[in-house]
Design an enzyme around this catalytic site. Structure first.
Site, PDB file in Angstrom:
ATOM      1  N   GLU A  12       0.841  -1.181   0.000  1.00 50.94           N
ATOM      2  CA  GLU A  12       0.000   0.000   0.000  1.00 50.94           C
ATOM      3  C   GLU A  12       0.881   1.237   0.000  1.00 50.94           C
ATOM      4  OE1 GLU A  12      -2.383  -0.327   3.476  1.00 50.94           O
ATOM      5  OE2 GLU A  12      -3.572  -1.954   2.670  1.00 50.94           O
ATOM      6  N   ARG A  18      -0.725   3.412   9.829  1.00 52.03           N
ATOM      7  CA  ARG A  18       0.157   4.166  10.707  1.00 52.03           C
ATOM      8  C   ARG A  18       0.515   3.431  11.998  1.00 52.03           C
ATOM      9  NH1 ARG A  18       0.297   9.043   8.200  1.00 52.03           N
ATOM     10  NH2 ARG A  18      -1.565   9.703   7.134  1.00 52.03           N
TER      11      ARG A  18
END
Length: 69
Positions: A12, A18
């Site tokens: 990705e 995160r």
């Protein structure tokens, strides 16, 4: 020997996930390190990260070559 001629590396967008794994300290989306840690030689890693994609997508390869890459 692991046959790597049909493997394309993909991930990705960097930073899409995160979160950091509290057990390892690595980002959850840091998948490149798994290929780098595999027991394969540099030529096989090149195929996975770049060479196979250039073979499968010849227009991409031609574009990159035009740009000197």
């Amino acid at each position: 020997m692991i046959p790597v001629d049909n493997i394309l590396f993909a991930s990705e967008m960097i930073g899409a996930v995160r979160g950091i794994d509290p057990e390892t300290g690595h980002y959850f989306d840091d998948t490149k390190r798994y290929v780098e840690a595999a027991h394969i030689d540099a030529a096989e890693r090149y195929k996975i990260f770049e060479g196979n994609a250039r073979r499968v997508y010849p227009r991409l390869d031609a574009t990159l070559k035009m740009k000197g890459q």
